[in-house]
Design a protein around this motif. Structure first.
Motif, PDB file in Angstrom:
ATOM      1  N   TRP A  65      50.620  38.192  63.929  1.00 37.38           N
ATOM      2  CA  TRP A  65      51.281  38.862  62.860  1.00 37.38           C
ATOM      3  C   TRP A  65      52.607  39.370  63.253  1.00 37.38           C
ATOM      4  CZ3 TRP A  65      51.298  38.635  58.193  1.00 37.38           C
ATOM      5  CH2 TRP A  65      52.217  39.616  57.198  1.00 37.38           C
ATOM      6  N   LYS A  66      52.779  39.789  64.600  1.00 41.30           N
ATOM      7  CA  LYS A  66      54.001  40.384  65.065  1.00 41.30           C
ATOM      8  C   LYS A  66      55.057  39.155  65.411  1.00 41.30           C
ATOM      9  CE  LYS A  66      52.750  44.732  67.090  1.00 41.30           C
ATOM     10  NZ  LYS A  66      52.540  45.207  68.460  1.00 41.30           N
ATOM     11  N   MET A  67      54.422  38.111  65.843  1.00 41.58           N
ATOM     12  CA  MET A  67      55.064  36.779  66.105  1.00 41.58           C
ATOM     13  C   MET A  67      55.681  36.456  64.956  1.00 41.58           C
ATOM     14  SD  MET A  67      52.956  35.198  69.421  1.00 41.58           S
ATOM     15  CE  MET A  67      52.968  33.513  68.634  1.00 41.58           C
ATOM     16  N   ALA A  68      54.871  36.190  63.745  1.00 36.01           N
ATOM     17  CA  ALA A  68      55.350  35.764  62.555  1.00 36.01           C
ATOM     18  C   ALA A  68      56.423  36.738  61.788  1.00 36.01           C
ATOM     19  CB  ALA A  68      53.994  35.642  61.383  1.00 36.01           C
ATOM     20  N   LEU A  69      56.206  37.838  62.049  1.00 36.87           N
ATOM     21  CA  LEU A  69      57.275  38.967  61.592  1.00 36.87           C
ATOM     22  C   LEU A  69      58.559  38.645  62.260  1.00 36.87           C
ATOM     23  CD1 LEU A  69      55.246  42.253  61.035  1.00 36.87           C
ATOM     24  CD2 LEU A  69      56.141  40.756  59.252  1.00 36.87           C
ATOM     25  N   HIS A  70      58.505  38.405  63.614  1.00 35.45           N
ATOM     26  CA  HIS A  70      59.533  38.108  64.294  1.00 35.45           C
ATOM     27  C   HIS A  70      60.384  37.039  63.832  1.00 35.45           C
ATOM     28  CE1 HIS A  70      62.307  37.990  67.703  1.00 35.45           C
ATOM     29  NE2 HIS A  70      61.942  36.863  68.081  1.00 35.45           N
ATOM     30  N   ASN A  71      59.667  36.004  63.562  1.00 37.43           N
ATOM     31  CA  ASN A  71      60.314  34.629  63.049  1.00 37.43           C
ATOM     32  C   ASN A  71      60.791  34.713  61.549  1.00 37.43           C
ATOM     33  OD1 ASN A  71      59.898  32.451  64.743  1.00 37.43           O
ATOM     34  ND2 ASN A  71      57.936  32.947  64.775  1.00 37.43           N
ATOM     35  N   ILE A  72      60.567  35.612  60.872  1.00 34.92           N
ATOM     36  CA  ILE A  72      61.034  35.811  59.601  1.00 34.92           C
ATOM     37  C   ILE A  72      61.893  37.020  59.162  1.00 34.92           C
ATOM     38  CG2 ILE A  72      59.027  34.462  58.413  1.00 34.92           C
ATOM     39  CD1 ILE A  72      58.362  37.369  57.377  1.00 34.92           C
ATOM     40  N   GLN A  73      62.261  37.834  60.335  1.00 39.01           N
ATOM     41  CA  GLN A  73      63.059  38.986  60.255  1.00 39.01           C
ATOM     42  C   GLN A  73      64.419  38.554  59.972  1.00 39.01           C
ATOM     43  OE1 GLN A  73      62.946  40.933  63.980  1.00 39.01           O
ATOM     44  NE2 GLN A  73      64.259  39.493  64.927  1.00 39.01           N
ATOM     45  N   GLY A  74      64.911  37.467  60.020  1.00 41.07           N
ATOM     46  CA  GLY A  74      66.387  37.019  59.696  1.00 41.07           C
ATOM     47  C   GLY A  74      66.458  36.378  58.306  1.00 41.07           C
ATOM     48  N   LEU A  75      65.223  36.492  57.319  1.00 43.56           N
ATOM     49  CA  LEU A  75      65.260  36.171  56.019  1.00 43.56           C
ATOM     50  C   LEU A  75      64.954  37.494  55.279  1.00 43.56           C
ATOM     51  CD1 LEU A  75      62.958  33.148  56.496  1.00 43.56           C
ATOM     52  CD2 LEU A  75      65.311  33.246  56.756  1.00 43.56           C
ATOM     53  N   PRO A  76      66.022  38.069  54.831  1.00 46.86           N
ATOM     54  CA  PRO A  76      65.936  39.498  53.926  1.00 46.86           C
ATOM     55  C   PRO A  76      65.283  39.220  52.658  1.00 46.86           C
ATOM     56  CG  PRO A  76      68.220  38.771  54.181  1.00 46.86           C
ATOM     57  CD  PRO A  76      67.590  37.769  54.934  1.00 46.86           C
ATOM     58  N   TRP A  77      65.543  38.055  52.166  1.00 42.56           N
ATOM     59  CA  TRP A  77      64.851  37.641  50.840  1.00 42.56           C
ATOM     60  C   TRP A  77      63.285  37.496  50.801  1.00 42.56           C
ATOM     61  CZ3 TRP A  77      62.514  33.173  51.071  1.00 42.56           C
ATOM     62  CH2 TRP A  77      62.822  32.468  52.053  1.00 42.56           C
ATOM     63  N   LEU A  78      62.683  37.437  51.964  1.00 40.10           N
ATOM     64  CA  LEU A  78      61.232  37.186  52.161  1.00 40.10           C
ATOM     65  C   LEU A  78      60.669  38.555  52.628  1.00 40.10           C
ATOM     66  CD1 LEU A  78      59.016  34.938  52.045  1.00 40.10           C
ATOM     67  CD2 LEU A  78      59.574  34.660  54.607  1.00 40.10           C
ATOM     68  N   ASP A  79      59.750  38.951  51.704  1.00 37.93           N
ATOM     69  CA  ASP A  79      58.852  40.290  51.862  1.00 37.93           C
ATOM     70  C   ASP A  79      57.651  39.621  52.578  1.00 37.93           C
ATOM     71  OD1 ASP A  79      57.989  42.853  51.787  1.00 37.93           O
ATOM     72  OD2 ASP A  79      57.277  42.573  49.931  1.00 37.93           O
ATOM     73  N   PRO A  80      57.277  40.314  53.807  1.00 33.96           N
ATOM     74  CA  PRO A  80      56.159  40.099  54.564  1.00 33.96           C
ATOM     75  C   PRO A  80      54.658  40.393  53.850  1.00 33.96           C
ATOM     76  CG  PRO A  80      57.318  41.345  55.829  1.00 33.96           C
ATOM     77  CD  PRO A  80      58.053  41.088  54.660  1.00 33.96           C
ATOM     78  N   GLY A  81      55.201  41.609  53.321  1.00 32.10           N
ATOM     79  CA  GLY A  81      53.718  42.266  52.605  1.00 32.10           C
ATOM     80  C   GLY A  81      53.275  43.284  53.729  1.00 32.10           C
ATOM     81  N   ASP A  82      52.204  43.849  53.163  1.00 27.78           N
ATOM     82  CA  ASP A  82      51.505  44.494  54.233  1.00 27.78           C
ATOM     83  C   ASP A  82      50.832  43.904  55.469  1.00 27.78           C
ATOM     84  OD1 ASP A  82      51.674  46.497  52.513  1.00 27.78           O
ATOM     85  OD2 ASP A  82      49.959  46.368  51.224  1.00 27.78           O
ATOM     86  N   ASN A  83      50.471  44.683  56.471  1.00 21.74           N
ATOM     87  CA  ASN A  83      49.816  44.305  57.498  1.00 21.74           C
ATOM     88  C   ASN A  83      48.460  43.700  57.219  1.00 21.74           C
ATOM     89  OD1 ASN A  83      51.867  44.891  59.321  1.00 21.74           O
ATOM     90  ND2 ASN A  83      51.019  46.675  60.054  1.00 21.74           N
ATOM     91  N   PRO A  84      47.905  42.759  57.807  1.00 22.22           N
ATOM     92  CA  PRO A  84      46.592  41.987  57.634  1.00 22.22           C
ATOM     93  C   PRO A  84      45.640  43.141  57.861  1.00 22.22           C
ATOM     94  CG  PRO A  84      47.544  41.077  59.433  1.00 22.22           C
ATOM     95  CD  PRO A  84      48.584  41.895  59.023  1.00 22.22           C
ATOM     96  N   ARG A  85      44.510  43.201  56.997  1.00 20.76           N
ATOM     97  CA  ARG A  85      43.462  43.888  57.108  1.00 20.76           C
ATOM     98  C   ARG A  85      42.157  43.107  57.362  1.00 20.76           C
ATOM     99  NH1 ARG A  85      46.000  45.203  52.252  1.00 20.76           N
ATOM    100  NH2 ARG A  85      43.948  44.587  51.158  1.00 20.76           N
ATOM    101  N   PRO A  86      41.375  43.737  57.893  1.00 17.97           N
ATOM    102  CA  PRO A  86      39.851  42.981  57.845  1.00 17.97           C
ATOM    103  C   PRO A  86      39.329  42.457  56.573  1.00 17.97           C
ATOM    104  CG  PRO A  86      40.031  44.856  59.239  1.00 17.97           C
ATOM    105  CD  PRO A  86      41.129  44.972  58.265  1.00 17.97           C
ATOM    106  N   VAL A  87      38.770  41.182  56.721  1.00 16.67           N
ATOM    107  CA  VAL A  87      38.170  40.757  55.679  1.00 16.67           C
ATOM    108  C   VAL A  87      36.385  41.266  55.511  1.00 16.67           C
ATOM    109  CG1 VAL A  87      37.477  38.819  54.196  1.00 16.67           C
ATOM    110  CG2 VAL A  87      39.779  38.997  55.123  1.00 16.67           C
TER     111      VAL A  87
END
Length: 134
Positions: A65-87
């Motif tokens: 999840w942190k790696m994915a957030l790092h990849n999209i941090q330069g895209l201000p228009w993309l909201d990553p949403g909440d942190n993942p939760r257990p299913v």
């Protein structure tokens, strides 16, 4: 023999049988207690193993999840949403399969970000200059 003698013998026989039954019951109860203690110990060990496996899976998912957030941090228009939760409906037997599905999804995300064009490349260059989050 008299009736009194036979009654006394019968009484002694009944007492001996009841003592034998009580001893048999006590032995069975002790064996059952040992069996239950062994089952409890095995279940406790299984719970510890499952808890360790869950902690490793949670750490692995958090890292992706942190790696994915790092990849999209330069895209201000993309909201990553909440942190993942257990299913809660996920099956523990499929844990490795679930974790293996994350890597291709992450790679698709990276490819999508890179395919966005020069803005994504510029954002990727900025990210390359910055140290990754810990």
């Amino acid at each position: 023999m008299t009736d009194d003698a036979t009654a006394a013998m019968r009484y002694k026989e009944i007492i001996a049988l009841s003592r034998g039954s009580a001893e048999n019951l006590r032995e069975w109860e002790l064996a059952r207690a040992e069996s239950l203690n062994a089952e409890i110990e095995a279940a406790s060990a299984a719970i510890e193993v499952a808890a360790e496996r869950e902690a490793r899976a949670a750490e692995r998912a958090t890292r992706w999840w942190k790696m994915a957030l790092h990849n999209i941090q330069g895209l201000p228009w993309l909201d990553p949403g909440d942190n993942p939760r257990p299913v809660p409906t996920a099956r523990a037997a499929y844990l490795e399969r679930y974790l293996e599905e994350v890597k291709p999804s992450y790679q698709e995300l990276v490819q999508a970000v890179l395919a966005l064009g020069w803005r994504a490349k510029r954002a990727a260059a900025k990210r390359a200059e910055q140290p990754p989050p810990a």
